[in-house]
Design an enzyme around this catalytic site. Structure first.
Site, PDB file in Angstrom:
ATOM      1  N   THR A   1       0.846  -1.169   0.021  1.00  0.00           N
ATOM      2  CA  THR A   1      -0.050  -0.032  -0.164  1.00  0.00           C
ATOM      3  C   THR A   1       0.822   1.364   0.092  1.00  0.00           C
ATOM      4  OG1 THR A   1      -1.425   1.221   1.559  1.00  0.00           O
ATOM      5  CG2 THR A   1      -0.196  -0.471   2.534  1.00  0.00           C
ATOM      6  N   ASP A   2       0.328   2.297  -0.694  1.00  0.00           N
ATOM      7  CA  ASP A   2       1.136   3.711  -0.410  1.00  0.00           C
ATOM      8  C   ASP A   2       1.054   4.219   0.773  1.00  0.00           C
ATOM      9  OD1 ASP A   2      -1.437   4.364  -0.101  1.00  0.00           O
ATOM     10  OD2 ASP A   2      -1.687   5.993  -1.589  1.00  0.00           O
ATOM     11  N   GLU A   3       0.198   3.598   1.844  1.00  0.00           N
ATOM     12  CA  GLU A   3       0.432   3.930   3.060  1.00  0.00           C
ATOM     13  C   GLU A   3       1.748   3.659   4.008  1.00  0.00           C
ATOM     14  OE1 GLU A   3      -3.324   3.618   5.578  1.00  0.00           O
ATOM     15  OE2 GLU A   3      -4.512   3.371   3.616  1.00  0.00           O
TER      16      GLU A   3
ATOM     17  N   TYR B   1      -1.386  -0.387  11.123  1.00  0.00           N
ATOM     18  CA  TYR B   1      -1.519  -1.194   9.783  1.00  0.00           C
ATOM     19  C   TYR B   1      -0.194  -0.759   8.902  1.00  0.00           C
ATOM     20  CZ  TYR B   1      -3.257  -1.553   4.884  1.00  0.00           C
ATOM     21  OH  TYR B   1      -3.420  -1.771   3.529  1.00  0.00           O
TER      22      TYR B   1
ATOM     23  N   SER C   1       2.743  -2.443   9.757  1.00  0.00           N
ATOM     24  CA  SER C   1       2.847  -3.680   9.445  1.00  0.00           C
ATOM     25  C   SER C   1       3.018  -4.160   8.068  1.00  0.00           C
ATOM     26  CB  SER C   1       1.548  -4.526  10.258  1.00  0.00           C
ATOM     27  OG  SER C   1       0.575  -4.310   9.172  1.00  0.00           O
ATOM     28  N   LYS C   2       2.574  -3.439   7.295  1.00  0.00           N
ATOM     29  CA  LYS C   2       2.610  -3.325   5.817  1.00  0.00           C
ATOM     30  C   LYS C   2       4.134  -3.163   5.471  1.00  0.00           C
ATOM     31  CE  LYS C   2      -0.051  -4.420   3.020  1.00  0.00           C
ATOM     32  NZ  LYS C   2      -0.501  -5.958   2.583  1.00  0.00           N
TER      33      LYS C   2
ATOM     34  N   ASN D   1      -8.295   2.059  -3.062  1.00  0.00           N
ATOM     35  CA  ASN D   1      -9.155   1.466  -3.975  1.00  0.00           C
ATOM     36  C   ASN D   1     -10.689   1.668  -3.571  1.00  0.00           C
ATOM     37  OD1 ASN D   1      -7.771  -1.432  -5.170  1.00  0.00           O
ATOM     38  ND2 ASN D   1      -6.572   0.177  -4.266  1.00  0.00           N
TER      39      ASN D   1
ATOM     40  N   ARG E   1      -7.042  11.492  -0.114  1.00  0.00           N
ATOM     41  CA  ARG E   1      -6.801  10.293  -0.490  1.00  0.00           C
ATOM     42  C   ARG E   1      -6.791  10.257  -2.045  1.00  0.00           C
ATOM     43  NH1 ARG E   1      -5.606  10.345   3.853  1.00  0.00           N
ATOM     44  NH2 ARG E   1      -5.884   8.875   5.704  1.00  0.00           N
TER      45      ARG E   1
HETATM   46  P1  NAD Z   1      -9.875  -6.846   2.886  1.00  0.00           P
HETATM   47  O1  NAD Z   1      -9.676  -6.786   4.246  1.00  0.00           O
HETATM   48  O2  NAD Z   1     -11.063  -6.534   1.937  1.00  0.00           O
HETATM   49  O3  NAD Z   1      -9.705  -8.529   2.524  1.00  0.00           O
HETATM   50  C1  NAD Z   1      -8.565  -9.198   3.339  1.00  0.00           C
HETATM   51  C2  NAD Z   1      -8.808 -10.578   2.977  1.00  0.00           C
HETATM   52  O4  NAD Z   1      -7.676 -11.345   3.730  1.00  0.00           O
HETATM   53  C3  NAD Z   1     -10.146 -11.405   3.757  1.00  0.00           C
HETATM   54  O5  NAD Z   1     -10.806 -12.293   2.806  1.00  0.00           O
HETATM   55  C4  NAD Z   1      -9.554 -12.268   4.902  1.00  0.00           C
HETATM   56  O6  NAD Z   1     -10.541 -13.300   5.167  1.00  0.00           O
HETATM   57  C5  NAD Z   1      -8.191 -12.475   4.470  1.00  0.00           C
HETATM   58  N1  NAD Z   1      -7.193 -12.868   5.418  1.00  0.00           N
HETATM   59  C6  NAD Z   1      -6.901 -12.009   6.611  1.00  0.00           C
HETATM   60  N2  NAD Z   1      -6.173 -12.623   7.465  1.00  0.00           N
HETATM   61  C7  NAD Z   1      -5.896 -13.920   6.868  1.00  0.00           C
HETATM   62  C8  NAD Z   1      -4.964 -14.843   7.030  1.00  0.00           C
HETATM   63  N3  NAD Z   1      -4.168 -14.837   8.207  1.00  0.00           N
HETATM   64  N4  NAD Z   1      -4.932 -16.079   6.395  1.00  0.00           N
HETATM   65  C9  NAD Z   1      -5.604 -16.258   5.221  1.00  0.00           C
HETATM   66  N5  NAD Z   1      -6.373 -15.032   4.810  1.00  0.00           N
HETATM   67  C10 NAD Z   1      -6.543 -14.089   5.516  1.00  0.00           C
HETATM   68  O7  NAD Z   1      -8.750  -6.312   2.085  1.00  0.00           O
HETATM   69  P2  NAD Z   1      -8.390  -5.440   0.812  1.00  0.00           P
HETATM   70  O8  NAD Z   1      -9.121  -4.195   0.911  1.00  0.00           O
HETATM   71  O9  NAD Z   1      -9.027  -6.478  -0.261  1.00  0.00           O
HETATM   72  O10 NAD Z   1      -6.996  -5.607   0.433  1.00  0.00           O
HETATM   73  C11 NAD Z   1      -6.309  -6.404   0.030  1.00  0.00           C
HETATM   74  C12 NAD Z   1      -4.753  -6.289   0.322  1.00  0.00           C
HETATM   75  O11 NAD Z   1      -4.411  -4.967  -0.666  1.00  0.00           O
HETATM   76  C13 NAD Z   1      -4.139  -6.036   1.453  1.00  0.00           C
HETATM   77  O12 NAD Z   1      -2.756  -6.512   1.614  1.00  0.00           O
HETATM   78  C14 NAD Z   1      -4.070  -4.517   1.498  1.00  0.00           C
HETATM   79  O13 NAD Z   1      -2.926  -4.016   2.482  1.00  0.00           O
HETATM   80  C15 NAD Z   1      -3.800  -4.084   0.180  1.00  0.00           C
HETATM   81  N6  NAD Z   1      -4.036  -2.804  -0.448  1.00  0.00           N
HETATM   82  C16 NAD Z   1      -5.457  -2.149  -0.060  1.00  0.00           C
HETATM   83  C17 NAD Z   1      -5.979  -1.008  -0.225  1.00  0.00           C
HETATM   84  C18 NAD Z   1      -7.312  -0.815  -0.162  1.00  0.00           C
HETATM   85  O14 NAD Z   1      -7.785   0.545  -0.601  1.00  0.00           O
HETATM   86  N7  NAD Z   1      -8.320  -1.469   0.186  1.00  0.00           N
HETATM   87  C19 NAD Z   1      -4.978  -0.465  -1.066  1.00  0.00           C
HETATM   88  C20 NAD Z   1      -3.646  -0.715  -1.130  1.00  0.00           C
HETATM   89  C21 NAD Z   1      -3.377  -1.851  -1.062  1.00  0.00           C
HETATM   90  P1  TYD Z   2     -10.374   4.547   4.787  1.00  0.00           P
HETATM   91  O1  TYD Z   2     -11.411   3.952   3.844  1.00  0.00           O
HETATM   92  O2  TYD Z   2     -10.847   3.858   6.239  1.00  0.00           O
HETATM   93  O3  TYD Z   2      -9.183   4.000   4.242  1.00  0.00           O
HETATM   94  P2  TYD Z   2      -7.683   4.751   4.904  1.00  0.00           P
HETATM   95  O4  TYD Z   2      -7.666   5.012   6.197  1.00  0.00           O
HETATM   96  O5  TYD Z   2      -6.878   3.400   4.253  1.00  0.00           O
HETATM   97  O6  TYD Z   2      -6.969   5.712   3.727  1.00  0.00           O
HETATM   98  O7  TYD Z   2     -10.535   6.119   4.851  1.00  0.00           O
HETATM   99  C1  TYD Z   2     -10.634   7.023   4.106  1.00  0.00           C
HETATM  100  C2  TYD Z   2     -10.277   8.160   4.494  1.00  0.00           C
HETATM  101  O8  TYD Z   2     -11.876   8.673   4.983  1.00  0.00           O
HETATM  102  C3  TYD Z   2      -9.271   8.463   5.763  1.00  0.00           C
HETATM  103  O9  TYD Z   2      -8.877   9.801   5.661  1.00  0.00           O
HETATM  104  C4  TYD Z   2     -10.213   8.305   6.889  1.00  0.00           C
HETATM  105  C5  TYD Z   2     -11.805   8.797   6.395  1.00  0.00           C
HETATM  106  N1  TYD Z   2     -12.607   8.222   7.049  1.00  0.00           N
HETATM  107  C6  TYD Z   2     -13.782   9.262   7.729  1.00  0.00           C
HETATM  108  O10 TYD Z   2     -13.840  10.395   7.376  1.00  0.00           O
HETATM  109  N2  TYD Z   2     -14.915   8.572   8.050  1.00  0.00           N
HETATM  110  C7  TYD Z   2     -15.181   7.210   8.196  1.00  0.00           C
HETATM  111  O11 TYD Z   2     -16.076   6.539   8.700  1.00  0.00           O
HETATM  112  C8  TYD Z   2     -14.297   6.408   7.787  1.00  0.00           C
HETATM  113  C9  TYD Z   2     -14.334   4.723   7.662  1.00  0.00           C
HETATM  114  C10 TYD Z   2     -13.164   6.873   7.173  1.00  0.00           C
END
Ligand code: NAD
Ligand code: TYD
Length: 341
Positions: free
Chosen positions: A120-122, A144, A147-148, A174, A208
């Site tokens: 992630t970019d975070e 979070y 850990s990444k 995303n 974001r």
């Molecule tokens: P999500 O929380 O929707 O899905 C995570 C999945 O991992 C779930 O299906 C969960 O059951 C599974 N999981 C969790 N712990 C596990 C374990 N110990 N063993 C096996 N499976 C396990 O997450 P997401 O939003 O789809 O993100 C997917 C990946 O992309 C993550 O690595 C996240 O860091 C990365 N990412 C997410 C975003 C975002 O905006 N959502 C952006 C950049 C990167």
């Molecule tokens: P989020 O979807 O949790 O993604 P991330 O924290 O990984 O960027 O949150 C996106 C942005 O929205 C972040 O700046 C936090 C803010 N936010 C709120 O203002 N209210 C909310 O209820 C949530 C979940 C997030």
């Protein structure tokens, strides 16, 4: 190719699995997921009958989990992914995101298979002006993100020390179909539909950089096929927005599409206490992947957000089963059990 996709029952990897099965008629995907609260097999209902898809309920921290499976590459999407939960309790984040990645790296090393780590970019932290590139230092601020970043460092070390074939992707925020409704965009859509307050952290001016999930999946795929081992690829679609602007845009479209009163929806906006350590701005420079791998996002934000709002409004059953808790492990699978056709 045979791909081991971890976390495939989650938001991004379920979209990725669908993308792969549709794009490559000869690929087989094994989805390894432990089905935490974020894992929902209903995300893949439309592909679960495919002979080229296998689901295995298992934990990425389990070093016996891949026994008996054959694959050419591991794509590690599995993670604890919600910043707010990591503030309340970091332990599962360290376990899955760090120890789980370590375990998968060991498997990749022992089998000499490709490892693609979805990060992630975070990990770069917050930036007031300008953009992070792949050389920017890692300055994670939430448990979070830390850990990444730790898992990214482990991947790097396995390339340097054990010469494994591995790439890292770092994507921006995303949005799109199947996102769990604790994240900002689905939360806003569903609270608007259900006439519930919309919590905005702090002053709503945190920025974001949003990308449509399928564009992220296409980018991961480009890295899998064309990426260079040891390289990091930032993924983003140059679409920064302050949270409050984004929220208002979603409410306007939702009001138009569902014939609701826009003023009433705007009244749901509720400024609440800020998130601890809330990063002010994320912004990455995706020019490396554009230049070197020829990837470009296909979806404009206006199209993507419209599509996403319409998806949530026409998939009521999907999110109602999440809100009621009925979605959890609806096959009642045992640990280690497989689901295949
Ligand atoms: P999500 O929380 O929707 O899905 C995570 C999945 O991992 C779930 O299906 C969960 O059951 C599974 N999981 C969790 N712990 C596990 C374990 N110990 N063993 C096996 N499976 C396990 O997450 P997401 O939003 O789809 O993100 C997917 C990946 O992309 C993550 O690595 C996240 O860091 C990365 N990412 C997410 C975003 C975002 O905006 N959502 C952006 C950049 C990167
Ligand atoms: P989020 O979807 O949790 O993604 P991330 O924290 O990984 O960027 O949150 C996106 C942005 O929205 C972040 O700046 C936090 C803010 N936010 C709120 O203002 N209210 C909310 O209820 C949530 C979940 C997030």
């Amino acid at each position: 190719m045979r791909l081991l996709v971890t976390g495939g029952a989650g938001f991004i990897a379920s979209n990725y699995i669908r993308h792969v099965l549709r794009t490559y008629p000869d690929y087989h995907v094994i989805n390894l997921d432990s089905l935490t609260y974020a894992g929902n097999l209903e995300n893949l209902k439309d592909v679960e009958d495919s002979e080229r898809y296998t689901f295995l309920k298992g934990d990425i921290c389990d070093n016996n989990i891949a026994g008996g499976l054959e694959f050419d590459a591991i794509l590690n999407f599995a993670a604890e992914s919600h910043v707010d939960r990591s503030i309340l309790d970091a332990q599962p984040f360290l376990q899955t995101n760090i120890m789980g990645t370590y375990n998968l790296l060991e498997i990749a090393r022992q089998r000499s298979c490709t490892f693609l780590h979805v990060s992630t970019d975070e990990v770069y932290g917050s930036i007031e002006q300008g953009f992070f590139n792949e050389e920017s230092p890692l300055m994670p601020n939430s448990p979070y993100a830390a850990s990444k970043a730790s898992s990214d460092m482990l991947v790097r070390s396995y390339v340097e020390t054990h010469n494994i074939h591995a790439m890292i992707t770092r994507c921006s925020n995303n949005y799109g179909p199947y996102q769990f409704p604790e994240k900002l965009i689905p939360l806003v859509i569903l609270n608007a539909i259900n006439d519930k307050p919309i919590p905005v952290y702090g002053d709503g001016m945190n920025v974001r950089d949003w990308i449509y999930v399928v564009d992220h999946c296409r980018a991961v795929d480009a890295v899998l096929h064309k990426g260079i081992s040891g390289h990091v690829y930032n993924i983003g679609s140059r679409n920064e927005q302050p949270n409050i602007d984004l929220i208002k845009k979603i409410l306007t479209i939702t009001a138009n599409r569902l014939d609701l009163d826009e003023g009433n929806l705007m009244d749901l906006i509720n400024f609440v206490e800020d998130r601890k350590g809330h990063d002010r701005r994320y912004a990455i420079d995706p020019s490396k992947i554009e230049r070197e791998l020829g990837w470009q996002p296909n979806m404009t934000f206006d199209e993507g957000i419209e599509k996403t709002i319409m998806w949530y409004t026409s998939n009521k059953r999907w999110w109602e089963r999440i809100i009621s808790g009925q979605y959890i492990d609806y096959y009642n699978l045992q640990y280690g059990e497989r689901l295949e056709t």
